[in-house]
Design a protein around this motif. Structure first.
Motif, mmCIF file in Angstrom:
data_model
loop_
_atom_site.group_PDB
_atom_site.id
_atom_site.type_symbol
_atom_site.label_atom_id
_atom_site.label_comp_id
_atom_site.label_asym_id
_atom_site.label_seq_id
_atom_site.Cartn_x
_atom_site.Cartn_y
_atom_site.Cartn_z
ATOM 1 N N GLU A 194 0.800 -1.218 0.000
ATOM 2 C CA GLU A 194 0.000 0.000 0.000
ATOM 3 C C GLU A 194 0.834 1.270 0.000
ATOM 4 N N PHE A 224 0.139 1.911 9.727
ATOM 5 C CA PHE A 224 -1.264 2.276 9.535
ATOM 6 C C PHE A 224 -1.437 3.791 9.483
ATOM 7 N N SER A 257 -0.471 5.485 6.266
ATOM 8 C CA SER A 257 -1.127 4.978 5.060
ATOM 9 C C SER A 257 -2.422 5.726 4.776
ATOM 10 N N ASP A 258 -2.982 5.473 3.605
ATOM 11 C CA ASP A 258 -4.251 6.096 3.237
ATOM 12 C C ASP A 258 -5.415 5.562 4.058
ATOM 13 N N ARG A 259 -5.212 4.452 4.780
ATOM 14 C CA ARG A 259 -6.262 3.941 5.656
ATOM 15 C C ARG A 259 -6.552 4.919 6.794
ATOM 16 N N ALA A 260 -5.569 5.765 7.095
ATOM 17 C CA ALA A 260 -5.729 6.742 8.174
ATOM 18 C C ALA A 260 -5.921 8.152 7.612
#
Length: 257
Positions: free
Chosen positions: A2, A233, A236-239
């Motif tokens: 990712e 995390f 990353s773009d998840r956050a």
């Protein structure tokens, strides 16, 4: 993968938490530059794009690292401030001299401030970026570490929150990670020194240190890879909608919210 194509700088990345963060970001596809005062004795790993020897406790060292990072990567997307620590030993406030205070502030507060001042504008100009300041539960439990270190980490926490508010509109996210008792090589040296001084084994020394923190409800020390996973995390773009936040990773050590 990712983080493929992302450009990252991790300070203090040759051992402990920093080494684990470098490995985790590289495994996710990032191009990683890291730094320490000297190169690791076993050599620089292949997954590190460039190693820069620098003393981040000085303005000159921070400047040299910032320039070398931009030269190597052509920009920056991820900045993880992991370098920190203290040479002081625990004691009353009056036992710490000028050198103890200056050293703790230089490495644990001013080094991140200086690097952010040089590198965050690069992220802001491109409209995106993620910064993580690795602080410590010592900022909440000041008796768990030498006072200059605890105070410097508390100041870093406050600064990080302020920076997050200022950079959010430009797309740069800034968050904080507060590790508890993580069993790094440095922590094992501390345990071995404690064991030798008291005539006990490492397991006994580990328990003494855990008890001194008030206990760890999960019953064990943390692992560098667990902190690295949290940091991976956060960058990353998840956050993508997380900024100005504080994440404690301590097995439940801190007794209050």
């Amino acid at each position: 993968m990712e983080l493929t194509g992302k450009r990252a700088l991790v300070t203090g990345g040759t051992k402990g938490i920093g080494e684990a963060v470098v490995e985790r970001l590289a495994a996710a596809g990032a191009r990683v530059v890291t730094t320490a005062r000297s190169a690791p004795a076993q050599g620089v790993p292949d997954h590190v794009e460039r190693f820069v020897a620098a003393d981040l406790g000085t303005e000159e060292g921070a400047g040299a690292l910032a320039r070398a990072t931009l030269d190597a990567l052509g920009g920056l997307d991820i900045l993880v401030h992991n370098a920190g620590g203290t040479d002081a030993t625990a004691g009353p406030s009056t036992s710490f001299g000028e050198r103890d205070w200056q050293g703790a502030l230089a490495l644990n507060l001013l080094a991140p401030v200086r690097l952010d001042r040089l590198l965050v504008p690069v992220m802001s100009e491109q409209g995106s970026g993620a910064v993580v300041h690795v602080t410590s539960i010592a900022r909440t439990l000041p008796g768990s570490a030498p006072m200059p270190y605890s105070a410097a980490k508390a100041a870093l926490n406050n600064y990080s929150k302020g920076l997050a508010a200022q950079t959010a509109a430009s797309g740069v996210r800034v968050n904080r990670v507060l590790p508890g008792f993580i069993e790094t090589s440095g922590a094992r040296h501390l345990m071995d020194d404690t064991a030798a001084a008291l005539g006990i084994d490492r397991d006994g020394a580990r328990k003494l240190i855990m008890d001194a923190l008030g206990g760890i409800p999960m019953g064990r020390t943390g692992r560098p890879a667990e902190v690295a996973e949290l940091i991976a995390f956060l960058v990353s773009d998840r956050a993508a909608w997380i900024t100005g936040a504080e994440y404690v990773i301590d097995g439940g050590t801190i007794p209050t919210a």
